[in-house]
Design an enzyme around this catalytic site. Structure first.
Site, mmCIF file in Angstrom:
data_model
loop_
_atom_site.group_PDB
_atom_site.id
_atom_site.type_symbol
_atom_site.label_atom_id
_atom_site.label_comp_id
_atom_site.label_asym_id
_atom_site.label_seq_id
_atom_site.Cartn_x
_atom_site.Cartn_y
_atom_site.Cartn_z
ATOM 1 N N GLU A 15 0.836 -1.198 0.000
ATOM 2 C CA GLU A 15 0.000 0.000 0.000
ATOM 3 C C GLU A 15 0.876 1.255 0.000
ATOM 4 O OE1 GLU A 15 -3.664 1.714 2.818
ATOM 5 O OE2 GLU A 15 -2.376 0.072 3.495
ATOM 6 N N LYS B 60 -9.260 2.608 -2.369
ATOM 7 C CA LYS B 60 -9.553 1.907 -1.124
ATOM 8 C C LYS B 60 -10.965 2.245 -0.684
ATOM 9 C CE LYS B 60 -7.322 1.151 3.396
ATOM 10 N NZ LYS B 60 -6.097 1.477 4.171
ATOM 11 N N CYS C 27 -5.682 -3.194 2.049
ATOM 12 C CA CYS C 27 -5.499 -3.286 3.500
ATOM 13 C C CYS C 27 -6.799 -3.464 4.282
ATOM 14 C CB CYS C 27 -4.719 -2.068 3.992
ATOM 15 S SG CYS C 27 -3.953 -2.330 5.623
#
Length: 645
Positions: free
Chosen positions: A47, A116, A169
Site C-alpha cells: 500500500e 480503497k 489493506c
C-alpha cells in the site's frame, strides 16, 4: 505453465524512503525486473509503495503528489517491455479529494485504478484525515501520466482468461470485504496491498484472516504489506508477503527482514474453477455491475519452473501437529459412526476378520475403542483369523497376538478344507491359481463372517480402504461386502501413517510393538502360496503399483479434477526423486483402467462413515455409472505414453 492453469504471481516488498518517490520507483522497477526474470505474470507491491505509507500530512502536499505521478511514469517506461502486470500503491487525486489507490499496469499502460473502500480512523490509524473512501465511485475515468484509464471500485481485470480483483489493506478486515463480491463475480485471484504495522499477536490473526478469506471465496489471495524503510516513529512494519490458495499457504516471506523480498508462487487457477463448480452454493447470486479490463500479455520465456510444492502424499498431514489433530479426528469419526450403528441395530457384538494387515488392524482398534466408549464388554468383539493357502507366519502371529492383548474374543477358522471342497465342486484345478482360485478364498472368508454374525447376533465390520475401492482391488461379494465399512474413505497412505501414530501413543508395550510390525509388513492379499524359502508371497504393490502413486492419482483426479496430462505434470514434480515419467505413466494407465472398470463394486458399497476429504460411496461424494466409458482418459494417457517413446 499456463497450459495446465498455473499462474505465477509474486508479492514484492521493496525498501522505501519516506516521500522519496524517485528512490521508491527505482526499487519497485528493480523488483519487477527480478519478478519477470522468475517468470511472474503479476507482481504486487504494498500500500502506498510509491510514496511510502508513513508520510503523514506530507501525503497531501502537491509536490509529493506530482512526484508520485512522475515516479509512476518512470515505472511504466522502465517496465514497458516486460511481460508482466504490476500493482503498486499510491495517492491519487480525483475531483476535490485524495484517494488511497492501487494502480494496475502492464506494457507501459495503466490498465485501471482501484481506490480503497474502507478508510481506518481508529487506534494508530488516521487515514480519514487525508483520504476519502472510494465507496461512491463505481465507474469513472481518470487521467494520469498522459493516459485515460478506468477508475473505481467495481473493476475486475482479466489476464489471458484469469480474472483478478484488488482491495487495499482495511478492505479485508471488515465484515463486507470487497473481495467477497469480486470472487463471486468471477475473480479467481485477489490481491491486497497493505501497510499493516506489527503488534503482539496480530500476525497470527492476520494469517487467519488471509487464509479464511481465501478459503471462503475459493480463491487465491495474494497479500503484500510494507516493510523496512517505513517510519518507526510510533510503529514498526515487518513486511509480509503471503500467497494463499484455497486457505492453504503456498509461500510467505520472512518477517522483520532488512532485505528486499520477492515471494513467488504458482496458483492453480484451474483447480479453483473446478472447486467453485463443484460447490453449488458458490454460484447463485445477483452479479454486480462491473468493468472487466482485458489484459493480454506475450508469454514469458522465463516461466518454465513450477514455483509450487506438490505434496507426494496429499492425504497425509504434513506436520506432527497436524497429524495429532487429524489422528484424533479420524478415530473419533470412526468411533462415533460405529457407535451409532450399533445402538441403532441394538447389536452388542461385532464380527470382523483380522489378517494381521493394516486395514483389519485399524478396524479392530476402532471396534475396541467403540466398545469401551459404549461400556460394552470387549468379548463382544469376535475377531476371526482365517488362515488360507497364502497366509504368512508373520501376519498370522500378529493377528493372534493383537487379539489376545486387546482381550477380545478370538476365533481361528481355517478356510483350506472348505476351499478345497469348493474347488472340487466347481471343477477348479487348484494348480492354476487363477482369479477364481483367489476370489473363492475371499468369498469363503466373507461367508464365514456373515454366518458367524447371524449366529452371534452381531454386525460384520468391513475393513477395506479407499485405495482398494478406487482400484477395485477387492473381491465382489467377498471382502468388498460387509454390514458396515469402517475404512471406506481412508486411503492406504493415510492408514499406514495413522497406524504408526496410534502405536506411538499406545501405553501397552506389547500392543505398540505389534502395531509397528503391522506397519512395516509388506501389503499382501495372501491368497497365493508362498514359494519355499521366501517370507512373503504376493506383494500388492508389485502387482498393481505403489499405493502412494495411486492415492496421488485418486486425489488429483477426484478432488482437483485434473486431466491425465496435468496429473503427470505434477506427479513428476512430486516424485522426481523416486519415479521416472515412464513408471508414473505405466501405473497411471492401470489406475484409470481399473477405476472405470471396477465402478460396479463401488455402486454396491455397504454403509460406512465419510472420514477423509474423498469418499467413493454412491450415497456420498461420487456418483458414476458402472458402464461409464474411459476412452477419453485412456486416449490422453496413450498419447502421453507415445510421446515418451
Amino acid at each position: 505453465m499456463s497450459k495446465f492453469g498455473f499462474l505465477k504471481v509474486a508479492a514484492a516488498i521493496p525498501h522505501v524512503r519516506i516521500a522519496d518517490c524517485d528512490y521508491n520507483a527505482r526499487q519497485i522497477t528493480g523488483l519487477i525486473r527480478k519478478g519477470a526474470d522468475r517468470g511472474a505474470r503479476i507482481i504486487l507491491f504494498p500500500e502506498l509503495s510509491v510514496t511510502a505509507y508513513t508520510c503523514g500530512d506530507l501525503i497531501q502536499q502537491p509536490t509529493l503528489l506530482n512526484a508520485a505521478e512522475q515516479a509512476l511514469g518512470y515505472i511504466l517506461s522502465e517496465t514497458s517491455q516486460l511481460p508482466v502486470v504490476g500493482i503498486v500503491g499510491m495517492p491519487i487525486t480525483y475531483g476535490n479529494a485524495l484517494y488511497n489507490c492501487a494502480v494496475v499496469f502492464a506494457e507501459g499502460r495503466i490498465r485501471g485504478v482501484v481506490p480503497k473502500t474502507y478508510i481506518p480512523n481508529y487506534a494508530e490509524f488516521y487515514e480519514a484525515r487525508c483520504f476519502m473512501s472510494g465507496e461512491e465511485i463505481g465507474f469513472a475515468t481518470i487521467r494520469m501520466c498522459g493516459q485515460e484509464t478506468d477508475f473505481g471500485r467495481n473493476i475486475l481485470f482479466n489476464l489471458d482468461g484469469v480474472k483478478f480483483g484488488v482491495e487495499i489493506c482495511e478492505d479485508m478486515w471488515v465484515p463486507a470485504a470487497p473481495s467477497v463480491n469480486q470472487a463471486v463475480d468471477g475473480a479467481q485471484v485477489l490481491f491486497n496491498l497493505s501497510a499493516s504495522p506489527e503488534v503482539i499477536g496480530k500476525h497470527n490473526y492476520l494469517l487467519s484472516l488471509v487464509k479464511s478469506q481465501s478459503a471462503r471465496t475459493q480463491s487465491a489471495y495474494v497479500y503484500c504489506s510494507a516493510g523496512y524503510g517505513e517510519s518507526s516513529t510510533d510503529l514498526v512494519f515487518a513486511g509480509n508477503g503471503i500467497i494463499v490458495e484455497g486457505g492453504q499457504i503456498l509461500q510467505r516471506s520472512e518477517r522483520f527482514s532488512l532485505e528486499e523480498q520477492l515471494v513467488v508462487a504458482d496458483i492453480d487457477t484451474e483447480r479453483l474453477i473446478t472447486s467453485r463448480r463443484r460447490t453449488t452454493t458458490f454460484a447463485p447470486h445477483r452479479p454486480n455491475e462491473r468493468i472487466i479490463v482485458e489484459i493480454s500479455l506475450p508469454k514469458n520465456p522465463a516461466d518454465t519452473t513450477l514455483d509450487r510444492w506438490i505434496d507426494p502424499q496429499p492425504f497425509v498431514p504434513g506436520s506432527p501437529e497436524e497429524m495429532e489433530e487429524c489422528g484424533n479426528e479420524i478415530v473419533n469419526i470412526q468411533t462415533m459412526g460405529l457407535a451409532q450403528r450399533l445402538e441403532h441395530t441394538n447389536c452388542k457384538k461385532v464380527v470382523l476378520g483380522v489378517s494381521g494387515g493394516l486395514d483389519s488392524t485399524l478396524a479392530l482398534m476402532i471396534a475396541v475403542r467403540t466398545f469401551d466408549r459404549l461400556g460394552l464388554n470387549r468379548k463382544g468383539i469376535i475377531a476371526v483369523t482365517m488362515p488360507g493357502f497364502g497366509t504368512s507366519n508373520r501376519t498370522y502371529r500378529n493377528a493372534l497376538a493383537l487379539m489376545r492383548c486387546l482381550g477380545v474374543t478370538s476365533r481361528e477358522i481355517s478356510i483350506r478344507k472348505a476351499c478345497e471342497q469348493h474347488f472340487a465342486d466347481i471343477g477348479l484345478d487348484p494348480t492354476t491359481q487363477s482369479s477364481a482360485y483367489e476370489n473363492a478364498q475371499a468369498r469363503e472368508r466373507t461367508q464365514i463372517l456373515m454366518d458367524l454374525a447371524n449366529l452371534e447376533g452381531g454386525l460384520v465390520l468391513g475393513t477395506g480402504d479407499l485405495s482398494e475401492l478406487a482400484l477395485g482391488w477387492a473381491t465382489y461379494n467377498g471382502d468388498q461386502m460387509s454390514m458396515y465399512g469402517l475404512n471406506a474413505s481412508l486411503p492406504k497412505t493415510l492408514i499406514r501413517v495413522l497406524m504408526r501414530w496410534m502405536a506411538e501413543r499406545c501405553k501397552d508395550d506389547a500392543i505398540r510393538q505389534i502395531l509397528i510390525d503391522v506397519v512395516e509388513t509388506p501389503i499382501s492379499p495372501e491368497l497365493l502360496p508362498t514359494e519355499e524359502g521366501k517370507e512373503f508371497g504376493q506383494q500388492t504393490e508389485k502387482i498393481i503399483g505403489p499405493y502412494e502413486l495411486h492415492d496421488f492419482f485418486l486425489y488429483h483426479f477426484i478432488h482437483n479434477g485434473y486431466s491425465p496430462a496435468k496429473i503427470l505434470f505434477v506427479a513428476q514434480k512430486a516424485f522426481n526423486d523416486r519415479y521416472d515419467r515412464g513408471t508414473i505413466l505405466r501405473w497411471m494407465r492401470l489406475f484409470f483402467q481399473r477405476f472405470f472398470s471396477q465402478q460396479f463394486k463401488r455402486s454396491t458399497m455397504p454403509d460406512g462413515p465419510k472420514v477423509g476429504i474423498i469418499s467413493l460411496s454412491p450415497r456420498g461424494d461420487w456418483r458414476m455409472p458402472s458402464d461409464a466409458n474411459a476412452d477419453t482418459w485412456m486416449r490422453e494417457i496413450d498419447r502421453l505414453i507415445e510421446e515418451e517413446k
